[in-house]
Write a protein that holds these residues in place. Structure first.
Motif, PDB file in Angstrom:
ATOM      1  N   UNK A  54      -0.706  -2.909  12.077  1.00  0.00           N
ATOM      2  CA  UNK A  54      -1.801  -2.465  11.662  1.00  0.00           C
ATOM      3  C   UNK A  54      -2.195  -0.961  12.004  1.00  0.00           C
ATOM      4  N   UNK A  55      -2.556  -0.509  11.051  1.00  0.00           N
ATOM      5  CA  UNK A  55      -3.224   1.122  11.249  1.00  0.00           C
ATOM      6  C   UNK A  55      -4.818   0.619  11.300  1.00  0.00           C
ATOM      7  N   UNK A  56      -5.388   0.666  12.228  1.00  0.00           N
ATOM      8  CA  UNK A  56      -6.765   0.317  12.536  1.00  0.00           C
ATOM      9  C   UNK A  56      -7.842   1.232  12.010  1.00  0.00           C
ATOM     10  N   UNK A  57      -7.319   2.616  11.647  1.00  0.00           N
ATOM     11  CA  UNK A  57      -8.269   3.541  11.379  1.00  0.00           C
ATOM     12  C   UNK A  57      -7.932   3.784   9.689  1.00  0.00           C
ATOM     13  N   UNK A  58      -7.014   3.094   9.264  1.00  0.00           N
ATOM     14  CA  UNK A  58      -6.795   3.629   7.722  1.00  0.00           C
ATOM     15  C   UNK A  58      -7.910   3.098   6.916  1.00  0.00           C
TER      16      UNK A  58
ATOM     17  N   UNK B  79       7.422  -5.473   4.013  1.00  0.00           N
ATOM     18  CA  UNK B  79       6.505  -4.494   3.431  1.00  0.00           C
ATOM     19  C   UNK B  79       6.399  -3.372   4.588  1.00  0.00           C
ATOM     20  N   UNK B  80       6.685  -1.985   3.813  1.00  0.00           N
ATOM     21  CA  UNK B  80       6.791  -0.839   4.711  1.00  0.00           C
ATOM     22  C   UNK B  80       5.477  -0.010   4.617  1.00  0.00           C
ATOM     23  N   UNK B  81       4.454  -0.518   3.870  1.00  0.00           N
ATOM     24  CA  UNK B  81       3.318   0.455   3.788  1.00  0.00           C
ATOM     25  C   UNK B  81       3.099   1.118   2.169  1.00  0.00           C
ATOM     26  N   UNK B  82       4.556   0.921   1.656  1.00  0.00           N
ATOM     27  CA  UNK B  82       4.289   1.653   0.259  1.00  0.00           C
ATOM     28  C   UNK B  82       4.942   0.888  -0.695  1.00  0.00           C
TER      29      UNK B  82
ATOM     30  N   UNK C 117       2.001  -8.069   1.525  1.00  0.00           N
ATOM     31  CA  UNK C 117       1.593  -6.537   1.572  1.00  0.00           C
ATOM     32  C   UNK C 117       0.113  -6.772   2.092  1.00  0.00           C
ATOM     33  N   UNK C 118      -0.386  -7.849   2.574  1.00  0.00           N
ATOM     34  CA  UNK C 118      -1.876  -7.905   3.223  1.00  0.00           C
ATOM     35  C   UNK C 118      -1.690  -8.519   4.574  1.00  0.00           C
ATOM     36  N   UNK C 119      -0.333  -8.309   5.044  1.00  0.00           N
ATOM     37  CA  UNK C 119      -0.088  -9.009   6.454  1.00  0.00           C
ATOM     38  C   UNK C 119       0.088 -10.080   6.733  1.00  0.00           C
ATOM     39  N   UNK C 120       0.252 -11.198   5.898  1.00  0.00           N
ATOM     40  CA  UNK C 120       0.409 -12.631   5.908  1.00  0.00           C
ATOM     41  C   UNK C 120       1.699 -12.838   5.630  1.00  0.00           C
ATOM     42  N   UNK C 121       2.266 -13.725   6.889  1.00  0.00           N
ATOM     43  CA  UNK C 121       3.791 -14.208   6.674  1.00  0.00           C
ATOM     44  C   UNK C 121       4.047 -15.481   6.584  1.00  0.00           C
ATOM     45  N   UNK C 122       3.088 -16.213   6.458  1.00  0.00           N
ATOM     46  CA  UNK C 122       3.213 -17.779   6.224  1.00  0.00           C
ATOM     47  C   UNK C 122       2.159 -18.165   5.148  1.00  0.00           C
ATOM     48  N   UNK C 123       2.518 -19.144   4.156  1.00  0.00           N
ATOM     49  CA  UNK C 123       1.618 -19.657   3.175  1.00  0.00           C
ATOM     50  C   UNK C 123       1.651 -20.965   3.215  1.00  0.00           C
ATOM     51  N   UNK C 124       0.567 -21.874   2.927  1.00  0.00           N
ATOM     52  CA  UNK C 124       0.587 -23.216   3.064  1.00  0.00           C
ATOM     53  C   UNK C 124      -0.094 -23.435   1.667  1.00  0.00           C
ATOM     54  N   UNK C 125       0.565 -23.673   0.397  1.00  0.00           N
ATOM     55  CA  UNK C 125      -0.279 -24.029  -0.806  1.00  0.00           C
ATOM     56  C   UNK C 125      -0.069 -25.463  -0.973  1.00  0.00           C
ATOM     57  N   UNK C 126      -0.471 -25.991  -2.092  1.00  0.00           N
ATOM     58  CA  UNK C 126      -0.887 -27.489  -2.397  1.00  0.00           C
ATOM     59  C   UNK C 126       0.075 -28.040  -3.299  1.00  0.00           C
TER      60      UNK C 126
ATOM     61  N   UNK D 215       0.428  -1.691   7.664  1.00  0.00           N
ATOM     62  CA  UNK D 215       1.224  -0.687   7.379  1.00  0.00           C
ATOM     63  C   UNK D 215       2.836  -1.182   7.379  1.00  0.00           C
ATOM     64  N   UNK D 216       3.142  -2.366   8.139  1.00  0.00           N
ATOM     65  CA  UNK D 216       4.596  -2.720   8.197  1.00  0.00           C
ATOM     66  C   UNK D 216       4.272  -4.338   8.330  1.00  0.00           C
ATOM     67  N   UNK D 217       5.061  -5.084   7.460  1.00  0.00           N
ATOM     68  CA  UNK D 217       4.915  -6.214   7.635  1.00  0.00           C
ATOM     69  C   UNK D 217       6.543  -6.818   7.798  1.00  0.00           C
ATOM     70  N   UNK D 218       6.649  -7.777   8.917  1.00  0.00           N
ATOM     71  CA  UNK D 218       8.129  -8.217   9.320  1.00  0.00           C
ATOM     72  C   UNK D 218       8.043  -9.989   9.374  1.00  0.00           C
TER      73      UNK D 218
END
Length: 495
Positions: free
Chosen positions: A422-426, A464-467, A107-116, A454-457
């Motif tokens: 990204x919506x750069x003005x939101x 994530x579709x913004x809502x 939901x924050x635009x991240x598509x890969x995480x590397x935890x421990x 606003x959308x993450x693929x």
């Protein structure tokens, strides 16, 4: 269509009337401004079988069409330093597991995480990795890899387990110079650095002087100064400066690159700048808390516990040093260091349900979902960094640093279709109630930002579709990492 470039990938373009495309794309993102770490271009993105198949204008239709007019089409973020469902000492528990943590990331635009995957003293490192796979299984919404935490470099770990795990795709590990249950002495660090040099692994270092912190903590406690705000007093910049200097010296002795994580301010930055001036391969990471929080945020009664992390936030003047490092290239990676402990929880910031002295407050702040919007708004939006640098810090360079590029971290032919529109003005006022983590607070409550995904693929699927967080739980795949090129030593000894 595909042309050779760095890693065999570079953008390719198609003409409107190209007739050789016989199949429709699965997804076409149209009319957006596509940005990578190197380029900005007006083009459409065609996605097929989870990969970027074509970049061009007037692409053939897709089964799904996404209009990105007026929007930025960016590589999905790679958060290369976060903690999810990490085993803790008795009585403590992280709030986010791989389900809630990866939903929040998406939901924050991240598509890969590397935890421990964290080794406890006396535990097999392989057993720690296997346990972490069990914790992740069937939960992740986006793709993930593992770093290892090495806290007990026994003979078996050094000679057997760690070299084999590196060869199996766990090509980075973290070592600590502080925390009693994790810290290593200099000899142990040297042994691990030598192993990393032989095997081609990347070493991450938490650089703070444990003995200085222990002594200062005791002095503060004897004076009755135990409120959360004194956590910062127990970890002044000089303890980070000394440990950073020592880590650089050990790295130089072995001739192996290292990455200093969560660098907080001027004094550690000066050590890293010195190293760069002497041609040493020292990489650095920083985090949102060092850009927008200060030690004053800890001075709020026990609510200051919400901002207790190590190293602690510094002062306003130090924020500028961090911004200068982000703009100049001193920092290669911008991570969240997401460490999710609830505030009102006997397994979180109030151990046993009590307001405890700062020594016993679990360290860390949540930030998976807010990492990229904060840097975009405060950095790109305010002219401190440009859009290409934003992409490099949040996606491309972390992917390179940990052996995931060019599969992750860019928009190029053949790369995974991990994309954030990204919506750069939101304009958004950050409230914890709008976030998707499982923590009961955010340290950025009330902060106003401009720009939000606003959308993450993830591999071409909208998560994530913004809502609505719409990715299927368990669809995330484990990623085996390659040997990262930045981990190569300066002097290569012939075989």
């Amino acid at each position: 269509m595909q042309a050779a470039g760095e890693g065999g990938f570079r953008p390719a373009f198609a003409d409107t009337d190209q007739e050789t495309i016989m199949e429709h794309f699965d997804v076409v993102i149209r009319n957006g401004t596509v940005a990578t770490a190197a380029d900005i271009m007006q083009c459409d993105v065609g996605i097929k079988d989870g990969k970027v198949a074509m970049l061009g204008r007037g692409l053939p239709p897709g089964k799904r069409e996404i209009d990105a007019a007026g929007k930025l089409v960016l590589p999905g973020g790679v958060d290369a330093h976060c903690h999810l469902d990490q085993p803790m000492e008795v009585g403590l528990k992280m709030a986010d597991d791989f389900r809630s943590g990866t939903i929040s990331a998406a939901c924050g635009g991240t598509t890969t995480v590397i935890p421990f995957a964290a080794q406890a003293k006396g535990q097999s490192l392989r057993a720690a990795v296997e346990d972490y796979h069990r914790r992740a299984a069937g939960k992740a919404v986006i793709d993930y890899a593992f770093h290892m935490i090495v806290s007990d470099p026994s003979e078996k770990v050094l000679k057997d387990e760690l070299p084999q795990l590196v060869r199996e795709g766990y090509t980075s590990f973290k070592i600590y110079m502080t925390y009693d249950d994790l810290k290593l002495n200099d000899r142990q660090i040297l042994e691990l650095l030598a192993l990393a040099r032989r095997e081609g692994a990347m070493v991450m270092v938490h650089a703070e002087n444990a003995d200085c912190i222990g002594w200062l903590t005791e002095q503060l406690e004897e004076a009755g100064l135990t409120a959360p705000k004194y956590h910062a007093a127990s970890r002044p910049m000089l303890v980070e400066r000394e440990a950073t200097h020592r880590a650089i010296a050990l790295s130089e002795l072995v001739d192996v690159p290292i990455l200093i994580v969560h660098v907080s301010g001027q004094e550690a930055i000066e050590q890293i700048r010195w190293a760069h001036g002497h041609g040493l391969r020292i990489y650095a990471e920083t985090c949102p808390q060092y850009l927008v929080l200060t030690a004053d945020h800890l001075d709020d009664g026990y609510h200051g516990a919400k901002c207790v992390c190590s190293p602690p936030p510094r002062d306003k003047a130090n924020q500028q040093y961090v911004w200068d490092g982000l703009a100049s290239g001193l920092f290669s990676v911008f991570s969240s260091d997401h460490a999710p402990f609830r505030y009102e929880d006997p397994q979180g910031k109030k151990p046993g349900g009590q307001e405890v002295p700062f020594r016993y407050i679990p360290n860390g702040t949540p930030g998976l979902e807010t990492r990229m919007p904060i840097l975009f708004s405060e950095g790109v939006g305010k002219g401190r960094i440009d859009l290409n640098r934003f992409v490099a810090l949040t996606a491309t360079d972390p992917a390179k640093m940990y052996g995931l590029y060019p599969r992750k971290g860019t928009i190029a032919i053949g790369s995974d279709a991990d994309i954030a529109i990204w919506d750069p003005h939101k304009q958004v006022t950050i409230r914890n109630e709008m976030l998707h983590h499982d923590v009961d607070y955010t340290p950025y409550e009330g902060m106003q930002v401009t720009g939000w995904p606003e959308t993450t693929l993830s591999r071409g699927e909208v998560v994530w579709d913004g809502g609505l967080a719409c990715g299927a739980v368990g669809r995330g795949q484990f990623l085996r990492c390659g040997l990262p090129d930045p981990a190569r030593p300066k002097k290569v000894v012939p075989a």
